[in-house]
Design an enzyme around this catalytic site. Structure first.
Site, PDB file in Angstrom:
ATOM      1  N   HIS A 133      -3.280  -6.392  -1.702  1.00 45.44           N
ATOM      2  CA  HIS A 133      -3.164  -8.046  -1.644  1.00 45.44           C
ATOM      3  C   HIS A 133      -4.513  -8.821  -1.438  1.00 45.44           C
ATOM      4  CE1 HIS A 133       1.024  -7.701  -1.357  1.00 45.44           C
ATOM      5  NE2 HIS A 133       1.219  -7.124  -0.316  1.00 45.44           N
ATOM      6  N   ASP A 170       4.262  -0.006  -4.557  1.00 42.61           N
ATOM      7  CA  ASP A 170       4.640  -0.651  -3.434  1.00 42.61           C
ATOM      8  C   ASP A 170       5.511  -1.798  -3.737  1.00 42.61           C
ATOM      9  OD1 ASP A 170       2.993  -1.232  -0.365  1.00 42.61           O
ATOM     10  OD2 ASP A 170       3.917  -2.853  -1.384  1.00 42.61           O
ATOM     11  N   HIS A 172       5.879  -4.635  -2.641  1.00 44.00           N
ATOM     12  CA  HIS A 172       5.326  -5.991  -2.964  1.00 44.00           C
ATOM     13  C   HIS A 172       4.354  -5.979  -4.158  1.00 44.00           C
ATOM     14  CE1 HIS A 172       5.785  -5.627   1.529  1.00 44.00           C
ATOM     15  NE2 HIS A 172       6.449  -6.637   1.287  1.00 44.00           N
ATOM     16  N   ASP A 251       7.111   1.311   1.103  1.00 42.56           N
ATOM     17  CA  ASP A 251       7.943   0.275   1.717  1.00 42.56           C
ATOM     18  C   ASP A 251       9.077  -0.142   1.042  1.00 42.56           C
ATOM     19  OD1 ASP A 251       6.031  -1.132   0.041  1.00 42.56           O
ATOM     20  OD2 ASP A 251       5.408  -2.371   1.493  1.00 42.56           O
TER      21      ASP A 251
HETATM   22 ZN   LIG Z   1       3.900  -3.356   0.506  1.00 46.44          ZN
END
Ligand SMILES: [Zn+2]
Length: 313
Positions: A133, A170, A172, A251
């Site tokens: 991120h 991931d 996200h 995740d």
């Molecule tokens: Zn994540």
């Protein structure tokens, strides 16, 4: 005998400094994550088959391929003597976080050098804080430096590679990685992620080198596999990467409360098998895998072990 020789060729890179970065007792991105991985590696005996290395500190020169010097300086400045200093509502630094972040990025640099230098054919970086991120000029979403981007930029700059694929599973979207490499034709960035969901990016990418596959909540393993087969496969086939980096977040697992994509252990085995097959076909087997998310400790430990086992095969 052959199996043993091949197993010994996978590097495992971590550092005790990464355990000292602590954002408070209720934060999901906590030192227990690396302890859970270490525990499962010991319990299964897999650790005996890996070549273990300590992450070096990334240098400013290495970070500056991705982050401007004034951003790096601002992180050093914010680094507190005691207590927590917040970079965003989810991302904080304690007095040890700076070194942890430098080790996290430095671990990917070392992994890159080991794999390109044929001292290992695969490497897994068990590092934190995670990185995907982090954009070039700001920290967010538990990430300070974009570790995988620093490694990829190092491979391009110092090893003369021309085509590197980053595969990010991931849950996200890796907004930082896309912002850093979007439009860079030396890099192919493929990702799957839950959408709509944090960080609310990626669904409408404008870059031809970014293959974004948003998946609705509760998609499950079949939809995930179909998406990878439908979108990543052809992109990897036509790009023919010389090396593959993995943003390995766990995740999306059904036991993980962070999100709701409902993957199982077997899906992580499957995606790792796909990636290793592509690496064998195009990239001389070269893979550097970097830990991103994964907050359900038991599932994280199990899935990292299975991921590394496949990398060893
Ligand atoms: Zn994540």
């Amino acid at each position: 005998m052959n199996v043993l020789i091949k197993l010994a060729m996978t590097a495992y890179i971590t550092h005790s400094d990464c355990l000292l970065h602590d954002m408070g007792p209720y934060h999901p991105e906590n030192p227990q994550r690396l302890k859970a991985i270490a525990q499962q590696l010991e319990a299964t005996g897999l650790i005996e088959k890996l070549r273990c290395y300590e992450s070096p500190l990334a240098t400013d020169t290495q970070l500056m391929r991705v982050h401007p010097l004034d951003y790096i300086a601002s992180i050093r400045e914010v680094s507190p003597q005691k207590g927590l200093a917040y970079l965003d509502p989810d991302t904080a630094m304690n007095p040890h976080s700076l070194n942890a972040a430098l080790r996290a990025a430095g671990g990917v640099i070392l992994a890159t050098d080991l794999v390109v230098g044929q001292k290992a054919n695969r490497a897994f970086c068990a590092v934190r804080p995670p990185g995907h991120h982090a954009e070039s000029t700001y920290a967010m979403g538990f990430c300070i430096f974009n570790n995988i981007a620093v490694g990829v930029a190092h491979a391009l700059a110092t090893h003369g590679l021309q085509r590197i694929a980053i595969l990010d599973f991931d849950v996200h979207h890796g907004n930082g990685t896309e912002a850093i490499f979007g439009g860079n034709q030396k890099v192919l960035f493929c990702s799957t992620f839950q959408h709509p969901f944090y960080p609310h990016s990626g669904a409408k990418t404008r870059h031809s080198n970014c293959i974004s596959v948003p998946l609705p909540a509760a998609s499950g393993g079949d939809a995930f596999r179909q998406a990878v087969a439908a979108h990543w496969l052809s992109a990897v086939e036509s790009f023919k990467p010389e090396m593959i980096f993995i943003s390995a977040g766990f995740d999306a697992h059904r036991e993980d409360d962070m999100a709701n994509l409902m993957l199982d252990d077997v899906d992580y085995v499957w995606i790792t098998q796909q990636i290793t097959a592509w690496a064998e076909q195009y990239a001389n087997g070269r893979i550097v895998s970097v830990l991103e998310g994964g907050y359900a400790l038991n599932a994280l430990g199990r899935c990292v072990v299975q991921h590394i086992k496949v990398l060893c095969e």
